[in-house]
Scaffold this active site. Structure first.
Site, short mmCIF file in Angstrom:
data_model
loop_
_atom_site.label_atom_id
_atom_site.label_comp_id
_atom_site.label_asym_id
_atom_site.label_seq_id
_atom_site.Cartn_x
_atom_site.Cartn_y
_atom_site.Cartn_z
CB CYS A 45 51.91 82.55 27.24
SG CYS A 45 53.40 81.58 27.57
CB CYS B 154 50.23 79.05 28.73
SG CYS B 154 51.01 80.33 29.80
#
Length: 471
Positions: A391, A394
């Site tokens: 991600c 993230c």
């Protein structure tokens, strides 16, 4: 020199031959009259624009967003005639052009776009930034077109705003509407407010994305009001010009549509400085705390200190804050294997790559976080990030989360992480409030239920404020 101010050095005020009266009554809202907005450096902006004002004479006869209508039928963007400029089909290096225009002013970028594409380009209009786009287009002295997506669920104030803009600039906006049958099927099968339960993407796809696709297939380029500071995780890397990664233009196929983002590098406060200085119409909702404005059921005012996109689809997490019109901003999860885990290949061997790897960040297993969630009385509170290593959001917050762990060292608050993709995703969604990555949870010392971090801001100060509220 600020990019917003650069136009004063390269564009001198134009002498016009006929005066266009301002049809907006004095009681209509203008940007300069919004008391709740206090942009900085207003004086410098006003001095730069000098005497340029709405009560000016037009340099050329403006080409409106559509042919002046004699009946109720509105000409769509896809049905307007071909470009009046030379139609150059040679392949353009837009990555190179984006670098060349990186420090150009919005006015210069829009002038370049209109010069290059003529009647085959249109401005996508909906909110505050888009009024700035229209104002810049007017200042170039070139003909321009404007289109808007009417979802059927906009605020009354938004429709009034559209009408004020049309009258102010002497244009007709090319409105496009969703397919009535598709809307009917969605509402009959799932009700009027299904997006509160299963996410906004399906409704946006019917009411916005497909109508936009219909418009864009009649164009070679479009102009948007996207800014890098608008949406954390999705718009931070947008260039001022690019080949559209999601939609196709009139020629069809990948690369057939060019997307211009003239205010990509401009801060929101500077946009408001410009709007106030030019005294243009704005949406009345801005005076009530609305910043980013979409459909009525999916938009609300934000509080001081909140990010503007927190007022959109507020029941969802940060990575979902795109309706699909700019879905190319959300990076594809490249290199993801069958378990949803990213893999790096070193000498032909797949090696699992992980993030948040630090000695004071505790990696929790499935059984570990299950036990933590079951405890009613914990010896120490915990803050835990639910993440996926592939991600991009993230990855972007890795530095701030590591700094948070350092800051909380020795404070009695444990900092952990749980990889919630792949086989663990269903568990995380059902038991740990996961909707999108990353999700941050605080497990208080004397409470059985974790508290979910509600904001998109993932800087250390915001995360610490959240943790301190429950310590």
């Amino acid at each position: 020199m600020s990019p917003l101010m650069a136009f004063t050095s390269s564009y001198s005020p134009v002498i016009r031959t006929s005066t266009v009266p301002n049809p907006i009554p004095s009681n209509k809202l203008k940007a300069s009259r919004i008391s709740s907005f206090q942009p900085s450096n207003q004086g410098s902006v006003q001095s730069a624009v000098g005497n340029i004002h709405r009560q000016q004479k037009w340099p050329v006869k403006m080409v409106s967003a559509e042919v002046k209508r004699s009946d109720s039928v509105v000409t769509l963007a896809s049905t307007v005639g071909t470009s009046e400029v030379n139609d150059k089909r040679e392949k353009e290096d837009y990555e190179k052009m984006a670098k060349e225009l990186e420090n150009a002013s919005p006015l210069q970028i829009i002038d370049k776009a209109l010069e290059k594409f003529g009647n085959d380009i249109a401005i996508a209009f909906s909110g505050a930034e888009d009024v700035a786009l229209i104002e810049y287009a007017r200042l170039t002295g070139r003909p321009f077109r404007v289109f808007s997506l009417d979802t059927g669920r906009l605020n009354l104030e938004t429709y009034q705003f559209f009408d004020a803009v049309e009258k102010c600039y002497g244009i007709h906006i090319e409105y496009t509407f969703p397919d009535a049958i598709e809307v009917q099927e969605l509402v009959r099968s799932k009700g009027l407010f299904s997006f509160y339960e299963d996410g906004h993407q399906e409704c946006c796809r019917v009411r916005k994305v497909r109508p936009l696709k219909k418009v864009l297939t009649g164009l070679r380029a479009w102009i948007t009001g996207q800014r890098k500071d608008q949406s954390p995780g999705t718009r931070a890397d947008i260039p001022v010009v690019q080949v559209d990664p999601s939609f196709e233009g009139v020629d069809g196929g990948i690369g057939s549509l060019v997307k211009w983002n003239p205010v990509a590098n401009i801060q929101g406060r500077d946009i408001w400085n410009f709007l106030r200085a030019m005294d243009v119409p704005i949406n009345a909702l801005h005076s009530r705390g609305y910043v980013s404005i979409g459909c009525e059921p999916c938009t609300r005012a934000v509080l001081p200190g909140q990010h503007e996109r927190e007022g959109r689809w507020w029941w969802e997490d940060g990575r979902a804050k795109e309706c699909g019109l700019h879905k190319g901003n959300i990076k594809q999860e490249e290199g993801v294997n069958g378990n949803g885990n990213s893999a790096m290949h070193i000498n032909g061997t797949a090696t699992v790559y992980d993030i948040f790897s630090r000695e004071n960040v505790i990696s929790l297993s499935r059984s570990g976080i299950e036990n933590l969630a079951k405890l009613k009385n914990r010896s120490e509170p915990w803050v835990v990030v639910l993440y996926a290593s592939w991600c991009r959001v993230c990855q972007a917050m890795e530095g701030s989360y590591m700094e948070l762990a350092d800051t909380l060292g020795g404070s009695g608050v444990k900092v952990g992480k749980f990889r919630a993709d792949g086989d663990q995703r269903a568990f995380a969604e059902n038991e740990l409030q996961l909707v999108n990555f990353p999700t941050i949870l605080f497990f208080p010392k004397h409470s059985s239920r974790p508290v979910k971090y509600p904001l998109e801001k993932r800087d250390v100060d915001s995360l610490m404020a959240f943790v301190n509220a429950f310590r």
